[in-house]
Scaffold this motif. Structure first.
Motif, PDB file in Angstrom:
ATOM      1  N   GLY A 306      15.333   4.656  30.706  1.00 50.22           N
ATOM      2  CA  GLY A 306      14.296   4.408  29.721  1.00 50.22           C
ATOM      3  C   GLY A 306      13.645   5.727  29.339  1.00 50.22           C
ATOM      4  N   LEU A 307      13.452   5.952  28.058  1.00 46.34           N
ATOM      5  CA  LEU A 307      12.996   7.244  27.566  1.00 46.34           C
ATOM      6  C   LEU A 307      11.574   7.182  27.028  1.00 46.34           C
ATOM      7  CD1 LEU A 307      16.293   8.172  25.706  1.00 46.34           C
ATOM      8  CD2 LEU A 307      15.514   9.053  27.916  1.00 46.34           C
ATOM      9  N   GLU A 308      10.851   8.268  27.211  1.00 44.48           N
ATOM     10  CA  GLU A 308       9.479   8.341  26.726  1.00 44.48           C
ATOM     11  C   GLU A 308       9.471   8.433  25.199  1.00 44.48           C
ATOM     12  OE1 GLU A 308       6.566   8.038  28.077  1.00 44.48           O
ATOM     13  OE2 GLU A 308       7.332   7.783  30.128  1.00 44.48           O
ATOM     14  N   THR A 330      18.898  16.409  32.011  1.00 40.35           N
ATOM     15  CA  THR A 330      19.579  15.135  32.272  1.00 40.35           C
ATOM     16  C   THR A 330      18.731  14.231  33.163  1.00 40.35           C
ATOM     17  OG1 THR A 330      21.743  16.160  31.985  1.00 40.35           O
ATOM     18  CG2 THR A 330      21.673  14.119  33.238  1.00 40.35           C
ATOM     19  N   ASP A 331      17.892  14.838  33.989  1.00 41.62           N
ATOM     20  CA  ASP A 331      17.062  14.059  34.902  1.00 41.62           C
ATOM     21  C   ASP A 331      16.149  13.074  34.164  1.00 41.62           C
ATOM     22  OD1 ASP A 331      16.223  13.722  37.764  1.00 41.62           O
ATOM     23  OD2 ASP A 331      14.272  14.233  36.900  1.00 41.62           O
ATOM     24  N   VAL A 332      15.696  13.417  32.958  1.00 37.85           N
ATOM     25  CA  VAL A 332      14.839  12.479  32.228  1.00 37.85           C
ATOM     26  C   VAL A 332      15.643  11.268  31.752  1.00 37.85           C
ATOM     27  CG1 VAL A 332      13.347  14.360  31.482  1.00 37.85           C
ATOM     28  CG2 VAL A 332      15.093  13.498  29.916  1.00 37.85           C
ATOM     29  N   MET A 333      16.956  11.420  31.643  1.00 36.79           N
ATOM     30  CA  MET A 333      17.815  10.301  31.259  1.00 36.79           C
ATOM     31  C   MET A 333      18.137   9.399  32.453  1.00 36.79           C
ATOM     32  SD  MET A 333      18.514  11.258  28.052  1.00 36.79           S
ATOM     33  CE  MET A 333      18.684  12.742  27.035  1.00 36.79           C
ATOM     34  N   THR A 334      18.370  10.023  33.619  1.00 38.64           N
ATOM     35  CA  THR A 334      18.835   9.265  34.782  1.00 38.64           C
ATOM     36  C   THR A 334      17.708   8.786  35.695  1.00 38.64           C
ATOM     37  OG1 THR A 334      19.185  11.340  35.992  1.00 38.64           O
ATOM     38  CG2 THR A 334      21.073  10.417  34.821  1.00 38.64           C
ATOM     39  N   HIS A 335      16.582   9.503  35.727  1.00 42.24           N
ATOM     40  CA  HIS A 335      15.455   9.110  36.582  1.00 42.24           C
ATOM     41  C   HIS A 335      14.209   8.715  35.795  1.00 42.24           C
ATOM     42  CE1 HIS A 335      17.835  11.267  39.669  1.00 42.24           C
ATOM     43  NE2 HIS A 335      17.248  10.448  40.499  1.00 42.24           N
ATOM     44  N   GLY A 336      13.981   9.381  34.673  1.00 41.94           N
ATOM     45  CA  GLY A 336      12.768   9.142  33.904  1.00 41.94           C
ATOM     46  C   GLY A 336      11.867  10.358  33.944  1.00 41.94           C
ATOM     47  N   SER A 343       5.088   8.338  40.876  1.00 39.01           N
ATOM     48  CA  SER A 343       6.495   7.976  40.750  1.00 39.01           C
ATOM     49  C   SER A 343       6.789   7.480  39.333  1.00 39.01           C
ATOM     50  CB  SER A 343       6.839   6.874  41.760  1.00 39.01           C
ATOM     51  OG  SER A 343       8.079   6.273  41.458  1.00 39.01           O
ATOM     52  N   VAL A 344       7.981   7.776  38.838  1.00 38.14           N
ATOM     53  CA  VAL A 344       8.365   7.283  37.510  1.00 38.14           C
ATOM     54  C   VAL A 344       8.432   5.757  37.499  1.00 38.14           C
ATOM     55  CG1 VAL A 344       9.637   9.369  36.906  1.00 38.14           C
ATOM     56  CG2 VAL A 344      10.840   7.478  38.025  1.00 38.14           C
ATOM     57  N   TYR A 345       8.548   5.158  38.663  1.00 37.45           N
ATOM     58  CA  TYR A 345       8.621   3.695  38.744  1.00 37.45           C
ATOM     59  C   TYR A 345       7.282   3.032  38.448  1.00 37.45           C
ATOM     60  CZ  TYR A 345      13.166   4.540  40.883  1.00 37.45           C
ATOM     61  OH  TYR A 345      14.449   4.960  41.110  1.00 37.45           O
ATOM     62  N   THR A 346       6.203   3.802  38.499  1.00 37.16           N
ATOM     63  CA  THR A 346       4.885   3.235  38.203  1.00 37.16           C
ATOM     64  C   THR A 346       4.580   3.253  36.710  1.00 37.16           C
ATOM     65  OG1 THR A 346       3.740   5.361  38.477  1.00 37.16           O
ATOM     66  CG2 THR A 346       4.037   4.011  40.441  1.00 37.16           C
ATOM     67  N   ARG A 347       5.492   3.756  35.913  1.00 35.97           N
ATOM     68  CA  ARG A 347       5.305   3.848  34.462  1.00 35.97           C
ATOM     69  C   ARG A 347       5.884   2.600  33.797  1.00 35.97           C
ATOM     70  NH1 ARG A 347       2.787   5.585  29.855  1.00 35.97           N
ATOM     71  NH2 ARG A 347       4.176   6.602  28.338  1.00 35.97           N
ATOM     72  N   ASP A 348       5.066   1.898  33.034  1.00 33.73           N
ATOM     73  CA  ASP A 348       5.537   0.723  32.294  1.00 33.73           C
ATOM     74  C   ASP A 348       6.189   1.209  31.005  1.00 33.73           C
ATOM     75  OD1 ASP A 348       6.035  -1.711  31.145  1.00 33.73           O
ATOM     76  OD2 ASP A 348       3.974  -2.469  31.291  1.00 33.73           O
ATOM     77  N   TRP A 353       7.038   1.875  25.113  1.00 34.72           N
ATOM     78  CA  TRP A 353       7.944   1.941  23.965  1.00 34.72           C
ATOM     79  C   TRP A 353       7.537   0.928  22.895  1.00 34.72           C
ATOM     80  CZ3 TRP A 353      11.914   5.309  22.965  1.00 34.72           C
ATOM     81  CH2 TRP A 353      12.699   5.007  21.846  1.00 34.72           C
ATOM     82  N   ALA A 354       7.250  -0.283  23.321  1.00 34.50           N
ATOM     83  CA  ALA A 354       6.897  -1.338  22.365  1.00 34.50           C
ATOM     84  C   ALA A 354       5.630  -0.995  21.585  1.00 34.50           C
ATOM     85  CB  ALA A 354       6.724  -2.664  23.094  1.00 34.50           C
ATOM     86  N   ASP A 355       4.694  -0.299  22.225  1.00 37.25           N
ATOM     87  CA  ASP A 355       3.411   0.001  21.591  1.00 37.25           C
ATOM     88  C   ASP A 355       3.433   1.269  20.740  1.00 37.25           C
ATOM     89  OD1 ASP A 355       2.384  -2.207  22.840  1.00 37.25           O
ATOM     90  OD2 ASP A 355       1.415  -1.086  24.461  1.00 37.25           O
TER      91      ASP A 355
END
Length: 425
Positions: A306-308, A330-336, A343-348, A353-355
Protein backbone atom coordinates in the motif's frame (compact mmCIF):
# COMPACT_ATOMS: atom_id res chain seq x y z
CA UNK A 1 7.03 -5.30 -15.52
CA UNK A 2 7.41 -2.14 -13.41
CA UNK A 3 10.31 -2.14 -10.97
CA UNK A 4 12.33 0.16 -8.78
CA UNK A 5 15.07 -2.50 -8.66
CA UNK A 6 17.37 -0.91 -11.22
CA UNK A 7 21.15 -0.67 -11.46
CA UNK A 8 22.16 2.33 -13.54
CA UNK A 9 25.80 1.63 -14.47
CA UNK A 10 27.69 4.64 -15.81
CA UNK A 11 29.93 3.82 -18.78
CA UNK A 12 32.69 6.36 -19.38
CA UNK A 13 36.38 7.03 -19.06
CA UNK A 14 37.88 7.40 -15.57
CA UNK A 15 36.96 10.80 -14.17
CA UNK A 16 33.91 11.32 -16.38
CA UNK A 17 31.67 10.07 -13.57
CA UNK A 18 32.04 13.46 -11.89
CA UNK A 19 29.18 14.50 -14.20
CA UNK A 20 26.86 12.43 -12.03
CA UNK A 21 27.71 14.45 -8.94
CA UNK A 22 26.80 17.64 -10.78
CA UNK A 23 23.19 16.45 -11.01
CA UNK A 24 21.13 17.85 -8.09
CA UNK A 25 20.31 15.34 -5.38
CA UNK A 26 21.89 12.25 -6.95
CA UNK A 27 24.93 11.88 -4.70
CA UNK A 28 23.29 9.65 -2.01
CA UNK A 29 22.30 7.15 -4.72
CA UNK A 30 25.76 6.93 -6.32
CA UNK A 31 28.26 4.24 -5.45
CA UNK A 32 31.60 5.15 -6.98
CA UNK A 33 35.03 3.58 -6.87
CA UNK A 34 36.83 6.92 -7.10
CA UNK A 35 35.41 8.14 -3.78
CA UNK A 36 36.54 4.94 -2.06
CA UNK A 37 40.00 5.36 -3.57
CA UNK A 38 40.13 8.92 -2.25
CA UNK A 39 39.25 7.72 1.25
CA UNK A 40 41.42 4.60 1.33
CA UNK A 41 44.57 5.69 -0.53
CA UNK A 42 47.02 8.30 0.71
CA UNK A 43 47.12 11.21 -1.81
CA UNK A 44 50.49 11.63 -3.49
CA UNK A 45 51.99 14.20 -5.85
CA UNK A 46 53.09 12.95 -9.27
CA UNK A 47 55.29 14.67 -11.87
CA UNK A 48 53.95 13.98 -15.37
CA UNK A 49 56.08 13.70 -18.51
CA UNK A 50 54.87 17.09 -19.71
CA UNK A 51 56.18 18.75 -16.56
CA UNK A 52 52.82 19.22 -14.87
CA UNK A 53 52.17 18.07 -11.32
CA UNK A 54 49.15 15.94 -10.50
CA UNK A 55 47.80 13.88 -7.65
CA UNK A 56 47.41 10.13 -7.35
CA UNK A 57 46.54 7.65 -4.63
CA UNK A 58 48.65 4.85 -3.27
CA UNK A 59 48.09 1.78 -5.45
CA UNK A 60 48.78 -0.38 -2.41
CA UNK A 61 45.22 0.35 -1.29
CA UNK A 62 43.80 -1.54 -4.30
CA UNK A 63 42.86 -4.76 -2.43
CA UNK A 64 41.07 -2.77 0.26
CA UNK A 65 39.24 -0.63 -2.31
CA UNK A 66 38.07 -3.68 -4.25
CA UNK A 67 36.89 -5.43 -1.11
CA UNK A 68 35.00 -2.38 0.14
CA UNK A 69 33.46 -1.76 -3.27
CA UNK A 70 32.19 -5.34 -3.47
CA UNK A 71 30.78 -5.27 0.06
CA UNK A 72 29.02 -1.95 -0.42
CA UNK A 73 27.54 -2.97 -3.76
CA UNK A 74 26.27 -6.28 -2.45
CA UNK A 75 24.80 -4.52 0.58
CA UNK A 76 22.84 -2.21 -1.72
CA UNK A 77 21.68 -5.10 -3.89
CA UNK A 78 20.53 -6.89 -0.76
CA UNK A 79 18.46 -3.81 0.16
CA UNK A 80 16.69 -4.26 -3.22
CA UNK A 81 16.65 -0.54 -4.03
CA UNK A 82 17.76 1.50 -7.05
CA UNK A 83 21.52 1.98 -7.47
CA UNK A 84 23.64 4.36 -9.55
CA UNK A 85 27.01 2.68 -10.05
CA UNK A 86 30.08 4.60 -11.22
CA UNK A 87 33.08 2.32 -11.75
CA UNK A 88 35.54 1.90 -14.60
CA UNK A 89 33.70 -0.67 -16.70
CA UNK A 90 36.44 -0.31 -19.33
CA UNK A 91 38.87 -2.01 -16.96
CA UNK A 92 38.94 -5.75 -17.69
CA UNK A 93 39.05 -6.68 -14.01
CA UNK A 94 36.24 -4.29 -13.04
CA UNK A 95 34.08 -5.45 -15.93
CA UNK A 96 34.56 -9.05 -14.80
CA UNK A 97 33.46 -8.04 -11.28
CA UNK A 98 30.42 -6.22 -12.68
CA UNK A 99 29.36 -9.32 -14.61
CA UNK A 100 29.36 -11.25 -11.33
CA UNK A 101 27.26 -8.54 -9.70
CA UNK A 102 24.74 -8.67 -12.56
CA UNK A 103 24.57 -12.45 -12.26
CA UNK A 104 23.74 -12.23 -8.56
CA UNK A 105 21.33 -9.25 -8.77
CA UNK A 106 18.16 -11.32 -9.09
CA UNK A 107 15.15 -9.36 -10.27
CA UNK A 108 17.17 -6.27 -11.13
CA UNK A 109 16.97 -4.38 -14.39
CA UNK A 110 20.44 -3.40 -15.61
CA UNK A 111 20.76 -0.09 -17.46
CA UNK A 112 24.05 0.98 -19.04
CA UNK A 113 24.34 4.78 -19.17
CA UNK A 114 26.70 5.17 -22.13
CA UNK A 115 28.55 8.49 -21.97
CA UNK A 116 30.92 7.61 -24.83
CA UNK A 117 28.56 6.86 -27.72
CA UNK A 118 28.07 10.45 -28.82
CA UNK A 119 31.56 11.74 -28.02
CA UNK A 120 34.51 11.41 -30.37
CA UNK A 121 37.24 13.32 -28.55
CA UNK A 122 37.66 10.72 -25.80
CA UNK A 123 40.96 12.03 -24.44
CA UNK A 124 39.67 15.54 -23.77
CA UNK A 125 36.55 14.24 -22.02
CA UNK A 126 38.34 12.82 -18.98
CA UNK A 127 39.75 14.88 -16.11
CA UNK A 128 42.51 12.23 -16.07
CA UNK A 129 43.75 13.23 -19.54
CA UNK A 130 47.05 14.61 -18.26
CA UNK A 131 47.93 11.42 -16.37
CA UNK A 132 50.66 9.41 -18.14
CA UNK A 133 49.24 6.09 -16.98
CA UNK A 134 45.80 7.01 -18.28
CA UNK A 135 47.23 7.91 -21.69
CA UNK A 136 48.89 4.51 -21.87
CA UNK A 137 45.69 2.67 -20.95
CA UNK A 138 43.40 4.74 -23.18
CA UNK A 139 43.82 2.62 -26.36
CA UNK A 140 42.88 -0.52 -24.43
CA UNK A 141 39.87 1.23 -22.87
CA UNK A 142 38.61 2.39 -26.26
CA UNK A 143 39.20 -1.00 -27.82
CA UNK A 144 37.23 -2.66 -25.02
CA UNK A 145 34.43 -0.13 -25.43
CA UNK A 146 34.14 -1.06 -29.10
CA UNK A 147 34.35 -4.84 -28.66
CA UNK A 148 32.14 -5.48 -25.61
CA UNK A 149 28.46 -6.15 -26.33
CA UNK A 150 27.02 -3.75 -23.78
CA UNK A 151 23.46 -4.65 -24.79
CA UNK A 152 24.23 -8.14 -23.51
CA UNK A 153 24.58 -6.67 -20.03
CA UNK A 154 21.44 -4.55 -20.06
CA UNK A 155 19.44 -1.78 -21.66
CA UNK A 156 21.75 0.92 -23.06
CA UNK A 157 20.74 4.60 -22.87
CA UNK A 158 22.45 7.99 -23.15
CA UNK A 159 23.11 10.29 -20.16
CA UNK A 160 20.33 12.60 -21.39
CA UNK A 161 17.88 9.68 -21.56
CA UNK A 162 19.01 8.65 -18.06
CA UNK A 163 18.05 12.05 -16.64
CA UNK A 164 14.74 11.97 -18.51
CA UNK A 165 14.01 8.54 -17.06
CA UNK A 166 14.62 9.77 -13.51
CA UNK A 167 12.26 12.72 -14.07
CA UNK A 168 9.57 10.71 -15.84
CA UNK A 169 6.15 10.84 -14.15
CA UNK A 170 4.44 7.66 -13.02
CA UNK A 171 2.99 6.02 -16.12
CA UNK A 172 -0.14 3.89 -16.18
CA UNK A 173 0.22 1.25 -18.88
CA UNK A 174 -2.86 0.01 -20.73
CA UNK A 175 -3.43 -3.72 -20.28
CA UNK A 176 -3.61 -5.90 -23.37
CA UNK A 177 -6.97 -5.41 -25.15
CA UNK A 178 -7.70 -9.14 -24.93
CA UNK A 179 -7.70 -8.99 -21.11
CA UNK A 180 -11.30 -8.49 -20.02
CA UNK A 181 -11.02 -9.82 -16.48
CA UNK A 182 -8.30 -9.32 -13.89
CA UNK A 183 -8.05 -11.61 -10.85
CA UNK A 184 -5.74 -10.38 -8.08
CA UNK A 185 -4.26 -12.37 -5.17
CA UNK A 186 -1.95 -11.27 -2.38
CA UNK A 187 -0.46 -12.70 0.82
CA UNK A 188 -1.17 -16.29 -0.15
CA UNK A 189 1.40 -17.39 2.47
CA UNK A 190 1.85 -21.03 1.59
CA UNK A 191 -1.84 -21.72 0.89
CA UNK A 192 -1.31 -23.54 -2.41
CA UNK A 193 -4.63 -25.36 -2.24
CA UNK A 194 -6.77 -22.22 -2.24
CA UNK A 195 -4.60 -20.53 -4.87
CA UNK A 196 -4.69 -23.51 -7.22
CA UNK A 197 -8.41 -24.08 -6.75
CA UNK A 198 -9.29 -20.46 -7.48
CA UNK A 199 -6.98 -20.27 -10.49
CA UNK A 200 -8.49 -23.44 -11.95
CA UNK A 201 -12.01 -22.18 -11.30
CA UNK A 202 -11.40 -18.72 -12.78
CA UNK A 203 -9.15 -19.55 -15.73
CA UNK A 204 -10.79 -18.53 -18.99
CA UNK A 205 -10.06 -16.74 -22.21
CA UNK A 206 -9.42 -13.08 -21.44
CA UNK A 207 -8.62 -13.61 -17.76
CA UNK A 208 -5.25 -12.49 -16.38
CA UNK A 209 -3.94 -13.22 -12.90
CA UNK A 210 -2.00 -10.83 -10.67
CA UNK A 211 -0.10 -11.61 -7.49
CA UNK A 212 0.94 -8.88 -5.04
CA UNK A 213 3.58 -10.65 -2.98
CA UNK A 214 4.18 -12.90 0.04
CA UNK A 215 3.99 -16.35 -1.52
CA UNK A 216 5.67 -18.15 1.37
CA UNK A 217 5.63 -18.77 5.14
CA UNK A 218 2.85 -19.63 7.61
CA UNK A 219 1.01 -22.11 5.36
CA UNK A 220 1.63 -25.78 4.66
CA UNK A 221 2.74 -25.65 1.02
CA UNK A 222 4.98 -22.72 0.15
CA UNK A 223 6.63 -24.86 -2.53
CA UNK A 224 3.26 -25.39 -4.19
CA UNK A 225 2.60 -21.66 -4.26
CA UNK A 226 6.03 -20.97 -5.79
CA UNK A 227 5.52 -23.53 -8.54
CA UNK A 228 1.99 -22.31 -9.23
CA UNK A 229 3.32 -18.79 -9.73
CA UNK A 230 6.12 -20.09 -11.94
CA UNK A 231 3.68 -22.09 -14.05
CA UNK A 232 1.67 -19.00 -14.87
CA UNK A 233 3.02 -15.47 -14.79
CA UNK A 234 0.82 -13.04 -16.72
CA UNK A 235 3.22 -10.17 -16.06
CA UNK A 236 1.53 -8.82 -12.93
CA UNK A 237 3.54 -10.44 -10.14
CA UNK A 238 5.03 -8.28 -7.37
CA UNK A 239 7.77 -8.81 -4.81
CA UNK A 240 6.66 -8.97 -1.18
CA UNK A 241 8.72 -8.62 1.96
CA UNK A 242 8.66 -12.38 2.55
CA UNK A 243 10.26 -13.01 -0.85
CA UNK A 244 13.33 -11.21 0.51
CA UNK A 245 13.83 -14.22 2.80
CA UNK A 246 14.12 -16.42 -0.29
CA UNK A 247 16.79 -14.09 -1.67
CA UNK A 248 18.75 -14.10 1.58
CA UNK A 249 18.73 -17.89 1.86
CA UNK A 250 19.22 -19.00 -1.74
CA UNK A 251 21.95 -16.45 -2.40
CA UNK A 252 23.75 -16.18 0.93
CA UNK A 253 22.48 -19.04 3.13
CA UNK A 254 21.37 -16.36 5.55
CA UNK A 255 18.23 -16.26 7.74
CA UNK A 256 17.28 -13.15 9.70
CA UNK A 257 16.51 -13.46 13.41
CA UNK A 258 12.90 -12.42 12.82
CA UNK A 259 12.28 -15.19 10.26
CA UNK A 260 11.59 -18.12 12.59
CA UNK A 261 8.63 -19.30 10.50
CA UNK A 262 10.89 -19.43 7.44
CA UNK A 263 13.62 -21.48 9.12
CA UNK A 264 11.30 -23.80 11.05
CA UNK A 265 8.40 -24.27 8.61
CA UNK A 266 9.02 -22.91 5.13
CA UNK A 267 12.58 -24.07 4.47
CA UNK A 268 11.85 -27.71 5.37
CA UNK A 269 8.85 -27.57 2.98
CA UNK A 270 10.99 -26.21 0.16
CA UNK A 271 13.75 -28.74 0.74
CA UNK A 272 11.27 -31.62 0.90
CA UNK A 273 9.70 -30.53 -2.40
CA UNK A 274 13.11 -30.17 -4.07
CA UNK A 275 12.78 -26.47 -4.80
CA UNK A 276 15.95 -25.41 -6.59
CA UNK A 277 17.99 -22.24 -6.61
CA UNK A 278 17.11 -21.85 -10.30
CA UNK A 279 13.39 -21.89 -9.48
CA UNK A 280 13.80 -19.14 -6.88
CA UNK A 281 15.91 -17.14 -9.34
CA UNK A 282 13.17 -17.45 -11.97
CA UNK A 283 10.48 -16.48 -9.45
CA UNK A 284 12.31 -13.32 -8.33
CA UNK A 285 13.23 -12.35 -11.90
CA UNK A 286 9.53 -12.45 -12.81
CA UNK A 287 8.45 -10.04 -10.07
CA UNK A 288 8.24 -6.25 -10.26
CA UNK A 289 7.92 -3.93 -7.28
CA UNK A 290 4.66 -2.27 -8.35
CA UNK A 291 2.28 -2.11 -11.31
CA UNK A 292 0.47 0.98 -12.58
CA UNK A 293 -2.04 -0.12 -15.20
CA UNK A 294 -5.11 1.10 -17.03
CA UNK A 295 -7.94 -1.42 -16.96
CA UNK A 296 -11.66 -0.99 -17.54
CA UNK A 297 -11.06 2.71 -18.11
CA UNK A 298 -9.58 3.08 -14.61
CA UNK A 299 -6.10 3.67 -13.22
CA UNK A 300 -5.05 0.82 -10.94
CA UNK A 301 -2.00 1.07 -8.67
CA UNK A 302 -0.93 -2.37 -7.49
CA UNK A 303 1.61 -2.73 -4.71
CA UNK A 304 2.43 -5.09 -1.88
CA UNK A 305 2.32 -2.79 1.11
CA UNK A 306 0.00 0.00 0.00
CA UNK A 307 1.43 3.35 -1.05
CA UNK A 308 1.23 6.77 0.56
CA UNK A 309 -0.95 9.12 -1.52
CA UNK A 310 1.39 12.09 -1.02
CA UNK A 311 4.30 10.07 -2.36
CA UNK A 312 2.31 8.84 -5.36
CA UNK A 313 1.36 12.46 -6.07
CA UNK A 314 5.08 13.30 -6.14
CA UNK A 315 5.70 10.46 -8.58
CA UNK A 316 2.97 11.78 -10.86
CA UNK A 317 4.58 15.23 -11.03
CA UNK A 318 8.23 14.93 -9.93
CA UNK A 319 9.85 18.28 -9.28
CA UNK A 320 13.40 16.92 -9.16
CA UNK A 321 15.46 13.93 -10.28
CA UNK A 322 14.98 12.17 -6.95
CA UNK A 323 11.22 12.69 -6.60
CA UNK A 324 10.22 10.33 -9.42
CA UNK A 325 9.31 6.68 -9.01
CA UNK A 326 12.57 5.53 -10.67
CA UNK A 327 14.61 6.25 -7.52
CA UNK A 328 11.90 5.33 -5.02
CA UNK A 329 13.23 2.92 -2.38
CA UNK A 330 11.86 -0.57 -2.93
CA UNK A 331 11.24 -0.77 0.81
CA UNK A 332 8.29 1.64 0.52
CA UNK A 333 6.72 -0.82 -1.92
CA UNK A 334 7.34 -3.99 0.10
CA UNK A 335 7.03 -2.72 3.70
CA UNK A 336 5.41 0.71 3.53
CA UNK A 337 6.54 4.23 4.29
CA UNK A 338 6.92 4.94 8.00
CA UNK A 339 7.57 8.02 10.11
CA UNK A 340 10.55 6.50 11.92
CA UNK A 341 8.71 6.36 15.24
CA UNK A 342 5.79 3.99 14.70
CA UNK A 343 5.34 0.70 12.89
CA UNK A 344 3.99 0.94 9.34
CA UNK A 345 1.29 -1.48 10.50
CA UNK A 346 -0.24 1.25 12.66
CA UNK A 347 -0.97 3.36 9.56
CA UNK A 348 -4.51 3.10 8.19
CA UNK A 349 -3.27 3.29 4.62
CA UNK A 350 -6.65 2.39 3.07
CA UNK A 351 -8.49 5.24 4.76
CA UNK A 352 -5.64 7.61 3.99
CA UNK A 353 -5.90 6.68 0.32
CA UNK A 354 -9.69 6.93 0.23
CA UNK A 355 -9.63 10.38 1.84
CA UNK A 356 -6.79 11.88 -0.19
CA UNK A 357 -7.35 14.69 -2.67
CA UNK A 358 -3.87 14.09 -4.15
CA UNK A 359 -4.60 10.86 -6.05
CA UNK A 360 -8.09 11.43 -7.43
CA UNK A 361 -9.06 8.87 -10.04
CA UNK A 362 -6.60 6.18 -8.90
CA UNK A 363 -7.58 2.86 -7.34
CA UNK A 364 -5.18 1.30 -4.83
CA UNK A 365 -4.92 -2.49 -4.48
CA UNK A 366 -2.51 -4.05 -1.98
CA UNK A 367 -1.92 -6.55 0.81
CA UNK A 368 0.70 -6.79 3.60
CA UNK A 369 -0.94 -4.77 6.39
CA UNK A 370 -4.48 -4.49 7.73
CA UNK A 371 -4.63 -3.81 11.44
CA UNK A 372 -7.86 -1.86 10.86
CA UNK A 373 -9.78 -4.77 9.29
CA UNK A 374 -10.31 -3.00 5.96
CA UNK A 375 -11.57 -4.68 2.80
CA UNK A 376 -13.13 -2.18 0.39
CA UNK A 377 -12.78 1.47 1.43
CA UNK A 378 -14.71 4.06 -0.54
CA UNK A 379 -14.17 7.82 -0.36
CA UNK A 380 -12.71 10.27 -2.82
CA UNK A 381 -10.84 7.23 -4.05
CA UNK A 382 -11.19 3.45 -3.84
CA UNK A 383 -8.84 1.12 -1.93
CA UNK A 384 -8.85 -2.68 -1.78
CA UNK A 385 -6.99 -4.60 0.93
CA UNK A 386 -6.20 -8.25 0.15
CA UNK A 387 -4.92 -9.32 3.55
CA UNK A 388 -6.12 -9.26 7.15
CA UNK A 389 -4.66 -8.72 10.59
CA UNK A 390 -4.19 -12.38 11.57
CA UNK A 391 -3.92 -14.34 8.32
CA UNK A 392 -7.20 -16.22 8.82
CA UNK A 393 -8.75 -15.22 5.50
CA UNK A 394 -7.91 -15.95 1.87
CA UNK A 395 -8.80 -12.95 -0.25
CA UNK A 396 -8.94 -12.26 -3.94
CA UNK A 397 -10.35 -9.53 -6.14
CA UNK A 398 -12.08 -9.93 -9.51
CA UNK A 399 -12.32 -6.91 -11.82
CA UNK A 400 -14.31 -7.07 -15.06
CA UNK A 401 -13.80 -4.62 -17.90
CA UNK A 402 -17.16 -4.87 -19.63
CA UNK A 403 -19.32 -3.67 -16.74
CA UNK A 404 -16.54 -2.08 -14.58
CA UNK A 405 -17.59 -4.18 -11.62
CA UNK A 406 -15.58 -5.69 -8.79
CA UNK A 407 -16.05 -8.75 -6.59
CA UNK A 408 -14.03 -8.90 -3.39
CA UNK A 409 -13.97 -12.50 -2.09
CA UNK A 410 -13.07 -13.01 1.57
CA UNK A 411 -13.02 -16.66 2.58
CA UNK A 412 -11.91 -18.47 5.71
CA UNK A 413 -8.76 -20.45 4.95
CA UNK A 414 -9.84 -23.57 6.79
CA UNK A 415 -13.53 -23.67 5.94
CA UNK A 416 -15.84 -23.04 2.99
CA UNK A 417 -17.29 -19.88 4.52
CA UNK A 418 -16.97 -16.88 2.23
CA UNK A 419 -18.45 -13.46 1.88
CA UNK A 420 -18.41 -11.42 -1.31
CA UNK A 421 -18.46 -7.62 -1.61
CA UNK A 422 -19.55 -6.30 -4.98
CA UNK A 423 -19.73 -2.88 -6.55
CA UNK A 424 -18.56 -0.65 -9.36
CA UNK A 425 -15.06 0.70 -9.91
Amino acid sequence: MATTKTIYAYLGLPGMETWLFDQPGLEPYILTESRIWAAAGNPQLVLHSDGTIGTAVNSGAAPLVKRLMDQLMRQRVDAQGPIILAVNLLSRETLRWFRHIVRDAWGYEIVIVDALAENENHLSMSPANSDDGFKQRLPKYLSRYQTVDWTGLGRVISPAAFLEELKRPLQFIQTHPKINRLVIFSDVHGDAQNLQEKQAELTSTGTAFAFLGDAIDRGTDSAGVIRTLLARNDGFQILGNHEHRLLAWYQEQRISQSANDFSQTTLPQLNSAGITRQEIHQLIDGMGTYHAVKFAGKKLLLSHAGLEPTQVAQWCDPQSLTKGVALAPTDVMTHGLGDGRHSVYTRDIDQAWADSADVTGMIAIHGHRNRFNRDVVVGRNLSFNLTDADGETFRYLILTAEDQRFEMHIGQRYSRQERVITGYL
